[in-house]
Scaffold this motif. Structure first.
Motif, short mmCIF file in Angstrom:
data_model
loop_
_atom_site.label_atom_id
_atom_site.label_comp_id
_atom_site.label_asym_id
_atom_site.label_seq_id
_atom_site.Cartn_x
_atom_site.Cartn_y
_atom_site.Cartn_z
N GLY A 81 35.27 33.46 30.60
CA GLY A 81 36.05 33.49 31.81
C GLY A 81 37.81 34.64 30.91
N ALA A 113 39.87 35.14 35.34
CA ALA A 113 39.00 34.46 35.65
C ALA A 113 39.23 33.24 36.42
N LEU A 149 33.81 29.49 37.04
CA LEU A 149 33.01 29.56 35.86
C LEU A 149 32.67 28.15 35.33
#
Length: 241
Positions: free
Chosen positions: A171, A175, A180
């Motif tokens: 990421g 993000a 993730l």
């Protein structure tokens, strides 16, 4: 008369690159992340191809995902010339579409790799895929954020038997950490999920360069050991569940 057919193990590798609008956003004195990755991915492939052992064993494909998934490079043996085209400019970040497309490609690519071996008069054992999922945002499509129930079923199909893909989620700035971690594979709280620690204002080393360096090292080690081995990229930290 019996004919002995040799067996080779082949490793399919997927690089999934976010091509949403935020990936084209520039910081002062620095290129946009998408631009950096577009330049570096062909260099990564060329560097991997220089290894005789990897060229025989590894296959690679590049997929962009924004408003919809896009095949930038079909699954190709590193022993052959590899062509990677530039992605279309995307707006949103459709994770459901990207993971569904990846799931479909994995089976198509497995068949193609096995057929390539049969044509060369050897049997091919296709290893569990290695997937590098690079993004700078959260799943968002059709004007709203995608709920986990929209994209997680495709992720589960990819990591479950018989595919059992290994996934590293990388990421960039912006993000979503929980997403993730949910995408990545690994043991317990030590999944292969990473996120940038600070925004690069162009003064230091490129985060994209650090990511590409770690991906190259990971591919080499993973093919050698048969397991996904990935270090923490410089400028990033591991995300824990």
């Amino acid at each position: 008369m019996s004919v002995t057919v040799s067996e080779r193990k082949s490793y399919p590798i997927y690089i999934m690159l976010d091509s949403s609008a935020s990936m084209r956003r520039r910081l002062p004195g620095a290129p946009a992340p998408q631009e950096e990755f577009e330049q570096m991915i062909p260099d990564l492939i060329m560097s991997l191809s220089d290894s005789r052992s990897l060229a025989k064993a590894a296959w690679i494909s590049v997929i962009a995902f924004g408003d919809r998934p896009e095949l930038l490079c079909p699954m190709t043996s590193l022993a052959e010339p590899v062509q990677v085209r530039s992605p279309r400019d995307g707006g949103h970040t459709d994770y459901a579409g990207a993971l569904r497309f990846l799931h479909e490609r994995i089976e198509v690519d497995r068949v193609a790799i096995e057929a390539h071996g049969a044509a060369g008069n050897y049997r091919t054992k296709v290893a569990r895929p290695l997937v590098f999922f690079i993004t700078d945002g959260a799943p968002y499509a059709h004007g709203e954020f995608q709920r986990p129930g929209e994209w997680m079923p495709y992720r589960e199909k990819i990591v479950a038997e018989p595919v059992q893909a290994r996934i590293a989620a990388i990421g960039l700035h912006g993000a979503h950490q929980g997403t993730l971690f949910a995408i990545a594979t690994g043991k317990g709280r030590e999944r292969n999920a990473f996120i940038a620690t600070a925004r690069d204002e162009g003064a230091g080393d490129s985060l994209a360069e650090s990511v590409i360096t770690v991906i190259e090292r990971s591919i080499k080690l993973s093919v050698r050991t048969g397991e996904m081995v990935i270090d923490e990229p410089r400028g990033m930290r591991r995300v824990h569940g």
